[in-house]
Design a protein around this motif. Structure first.
Motif, PDB file in Angstrom:
ATOM      1  N   THR A 177      45.464  55.752  47.430  1.00  0.00           N
ATOM      2  CA  THR A 177      44.714  54.927  48.371  1.00  0.00           C
ATOM      3  C   THR A 177      43.433  54.401  47.727  1.00  0.00           C
ATOM      4  N   VAL A 178      42.746  55.252  46.971  1.00  0.00           N
ATOM      5  CA  VAL A 178      41.533  54.804  46.269  1.00  0.00           C
ATOM      6  C   VAL A 178      41.884  53.730  45.249  1.00  0.00           C
ATOM      7  N   LEU A 179      42.947  53.931  44.474  1.00  0.00           N
ATOM      8  CA  LEU A 179      43.376  52.920  43.501  1.00  0.00           C
ATOM      9  C   LEU A 179      43.750  51.618  44.197  1.00  0.00           C
ATOM     10  N   HIS A 180      44.428  51.724  45.324  1.00  0.00           N
ATOM     11  CA  HIS A 180      44.854  50.553  46.087  1.00  0.00           C
ATOM     12  C   HIS A 180      43.638  49.729  46.546  1.00  0.00           C
ATOM     13  N   VAL A 181      42.620  50.403  47.043  1.00  0.00           N
ATOM     14  CA  VAL A 181      41.417  49.705  47.513  1.00  0.00           C
ATOM     15  C   VAL A 181      40.669  49.072  46.339  1.00  0.00           C
ATOM     16  N   LEU A 182      40.573  49.791  45.231  1.00  0.00           N
ATOM     17  CA  LEU A 182      39.888  49.231  44.060  1.00  0.00           C
ATOM     18  C   LEU A 182      40.602  48.002  43.511  1.00  0.00           C
ATOM     19  N   VAL A 183      41.927  48.042  43.476  1.00  0.00           N
ATOM     20  CA  VAL A 183      42.693  46.885  42.995  1.00  0.00           C
ATOM     21  C   VAL A 183      42.552  45.717  43.970  1.00  0.00           C
ATOM     22  N   ALA A 184      42.515  46.022  45.266  1.00  0.00           N
ATOM     23  CA  ALA A 184      42.324  44.952  46.252  1.00  0.00           C
ATOM     24  C   ALA A 184      40.972  44.275  46.060  1.00  0.00           C
ATOM     25  N   LEU A 185      39.940  45.070  45.812  1.00  0.00           N
ATOM     26  CA  LEU A 185      38.620  44.485  45.556  1.00  0.00           C
ATOM     27  C   LEU A 185      38.603  43.684  44.255  1.00  0.00           C
ATOM     28  N   ALA A 186      39.333  44.158  43.246  1.00  0.00           N
ATOM     29  CA  ALA A 186      39.424  43.414  41.986  1.00  0.00           C
ATOM     30  C   ALA A 186      40.128  42.076  42.191  1.00  0.00           C
ATOM     31  N   ILE A 187      41.175  42.068  42.984  1.00  0.00           N
ATOM     32  CA  ILE A 187      41.878  40.810  43.267  1.00  0.00           C
ATOM     33  C   ILE A 187      40.950  39.841  43.983  1.00  0.00           C
ATOM     34  N   ILE A 188      40.189  40.345  44.942  1.00  0.00           N
ATOM     35  CA  ILE A 188      39.252  39.474  45.659  1.00  0.00           C
ATOM     36  C   ILE A 188      38.235  38.878  44.681  1.00  0.00           C
ATOM     37  N   GLY A 189      37.697  39.712  43.806  1.00  0.00           N
ATOM     38  CA  GLY A 189      36.728  39.220  42.826  1.00  0.00           C
ATOM     39  C   GLY A 189      37.336  38.216  41.868  1.00  0.00           C
ATOM     40  N   LEU A 190      38.552  38.488  41.388  1.00  0.00           N
ATOM     41  CA  LEU A 190      39.205  37.566  40.449  1.00  0.00           C
ATOM     42  C   LEU A 190      39.524  36.229  41.100  1.00  0.00           C
ATOM     43  N   VAL A 191      39.948  36.253  42.326  1.00  0.00           N
ATOM     44  CA  VAL A 191      40.262  34.995  43.013  1.00  0.00           C
ATOM     45  C   VAL A 191      38.981  34.203  43.281  1.00  0.00           C
TER      46      VAL A 191
END
Length: 124
Positions: free
Chosen positions: A6-20
């Motif tokens: 769950t922590v990895l999932h949230v971090l990757v989601a935030l990374a996707i938001i930043g990259l987009v």
């Protein structure tokens, strides 16, 4: 395991938001926000390939963690127990009233086997 995913999932989601958010929009130049052109900031090929590949990798990780979390939550044993499957708890001694103890015969009186307990003792 589930908490780490769950922590990895949230971090990757935030990374996707930043990259987009930092990718080039239509008619805009991504490097202009950093004080230069995109060719000099991100390399000779520009920001499109670097950010596109990073976003694609983050998306693959995001989808894989999503599927893994869905699988783990489906196979968890958190279904409620049926009340008909559990046996009733037996009553303990504290739930019952106290039982009176029978009075003991004094030990100094003679006891004979031929005299009934209710009859008077013969005189000697």
């Amino acid at each position: 395991m589930v908490q780490a995913l769950t922590v990895l999932h949230v971090l990757v989601a935030l990374a996707i938001i930043g990259l987009v958010m930092i990718q080039r929009g239509r008619g805009a130049d991504a490097g202009a926000g950093f004080g230069g052109s995109s060719n000099t900031f991100f390399g000779a090929r520009g920001a499109a390939t670097f950010l596109s590949k990073s976003t694609a990798i983050a998306a693959v990780v995001f989808f894989s963690t999503s599927l893994t979390l869905a699988y783990l939550s489906d196979h968890r044993d958190n279904k409620p127990a049926d009340i008909m499957d559990t046996p009733a708890a037996p009553k303990t001694s504290s739930d019952l009233p106290p039982v009176p103890q029978p009075a003991k015969a004094p030990s100094d009186l003679p006891q004979s086997a031929d005299v009934p307990s209710g009859a008077p003792a013969p005189a000697k």
